[in-house]
Enzyme design. Sequence first.
Site, PDB file in Angstrom:
ATOM      1  N   TYR A   1       0.849  -1.053   0.070  1.00 34.20           N
ATOM      2  CA  TYR A   1       0.025   0.008   0.078  1.00 34.20           C
ATOM      3  C   TYR A   1       0.841   1.168  -0.150  1.00 34.20           C
ATOM      4  O   TYR A   1       0.738   1.961  -0.964  1.00 34.20           O
ATOM      5  CB  TYR A   1      -0.885  -0.143   1.286  1.00 34.20           C
ATOM      6  CG  TYR A   1      -1.863   1.037   1.483  1.00 34.20           C
ATOM      7  CD1 TYR A   1      -2.878   1.052   0.424  1.00 34.20           C
ATOM      8  CD2 TYR A   1      -1.702   2.124   2.207  1.00 34.20           C
ATOM      9  CE1 TYR A   1      -3.616   2.405   0.537  1.00 34.20           C
ATOM     10  CE2 TYR A   1      -2.607   3.266   2.458  1.00 34.20           C
ATOM     11  CZ  TYR A   1      -3.393   3.344   1.667  1.00 34.20           C
ATOM     12  OH  TYR A   1      -4.115   4.697   1.614  1.00 34.20           O
TER      13      TYR A   1
ATOM     14  N   LYS B   1       1.538   4.215  -2.806  1.00 35.60           N
ATOM     15  CA  LYS B   1       1.430   5.692  -2.839  1.00 35.60           C
ATOM     16  C   LYS B   1       2.718   6.295  -3.298  1.00 35.60           C
ATOM     17  O   LYS B   1       2.799   7.400  -3.854  1.00 35.60           O
ATOM     18  CB  LYS B   1       1.146   6.050  -1.515  1.00 35.60           C
ATOM     19  CG  LYS B   1      -0.271   5.764  -1.148  1.00 35.60           C
ATOM     20  CD  LYS B   1      -0.739   6.107   0.398  1.00 35.60           C
ATOM     21  CE  LYS B   1      -2.116   6.635   0.210  1.00 35.60           C
ATOM     22  NZ  LYS B   1      -2.458   7.101   1.752  1.00 35.60           N
TER      23      LYS B   1
ATOM     24  N   ASN C   1      -5.426   9.179   8.263  1.00 34.12           N
ATOM     25  CA  ASN C   1      -6.638   8.662   8.374  1.00 34.12           C
ATOM     26  C   ASN C   1      -7.771   9.567   8.478  1.00 34.12           C
ATOM     27  O   ASN C   1      -8.011  10.114   9.465  1.00 34.12           O
ATOM     28  CB  ASN C   1      -6.864   7.562   9.429  1.00 34.12           C
ATOM     29  CG  ASN C   1      -5.814   6.325   9.151  1.00 34.12           C
ATOM     30  OD1 ASN C   1      -4.622   6.372   8.935  1.00 34.12           O
ATOM     31  ND2 ASN C   1      -6.444   5.075   8.953  1.00 34.12           N
TER      32      ASN C   1
ATOM     33  N   ARG D   1      -2.829   4.937  14.711  1.00 34.45           N
ATOM     34  CA  ARG D   1      -3.187   5.758  13.646  1.00 34.45           C
ATOM     35  C   ARG D   1      -3.311   7.009  13.841  1.00 34.45           C
ATOM     36  O   ARG D   1      -3.499   7.413  14.983  1.00 34.45           O
ATOM     37  CB  ARG D   1      -4.334   5.232  12.988  1.00 34.45           C
ATOM     38  CG  ARG D   1      -4.292   3.710  12.254  1.00 34.45           C
ATOM     39  CD  ARG D   1      -3.286   3.332  11.111  1.00 34.45           C
ATOM     40  NE  ARG D   1      -3.068   2.311  10.568  1.00 34.45           N
ATOM     41  CZ  ARG D   1      -2.193   1.227  10.840  1.00 34.45           C
ATOM     42  NH1 ARG D   1      -1.470   1.567  11.913  1.00 34.45           N
ATOM     43  NH2 ARG D   1      -2.380   0.076  10.432  1.00 34.45           N
TER      44      ARG D   1
END
Length: 172
Positions: A1, A5, A30, A69
């Site tokens: 992932y 990016k 997030n 996160r």
Amino acid sequence: YGATKLTQEQMLSSWAYSFGVELVFLRLQNVYGPGQSLTNAYTGIVPLFIRWAKAGKSIPLYEDGAIGRDFVYIADVADALVRAATLALPPRLIYDVGTGRVTTIRDLATTIARIYGAPEPHVSGQYRNGDVRNVTCVISGTEAALDWSPQWSLDAGLRSLCAWIDSQLPTE
């Protein structure tokens, strides 16, 4: 992932350099808030947790619940995007857009459960292969360059999203 990016940033940089286009990158953490999909699991864990709590279910936590996160509210992201689009910034620089703080998945789930009076979250014993333990960013450069800082606390943002979801979905 993450590699995908980074590759996209490199491809866009090459294209922009080749054609003399100014390009600024904003790396969003997030993002959560009203208007996001309530059914697409890829768009975020926050609406999923809210749906479980709203239904009176205990939220299952992967690993030990201490995965971290950086959750940033959509209004703060929108403000950063507008500033990045309207200010004269050095091209091809990267600006992190988040809160700069780590929130554990357990803390997120516990806050959501309390909003709805749902049972405490529980460790499920499940794992997601390849999941990163902690993800956050350093926002000091973004704050300085954009004259920006996040204004929404996690609690206020969650309550806003919960109110929106409550208006969209009947009690399950």
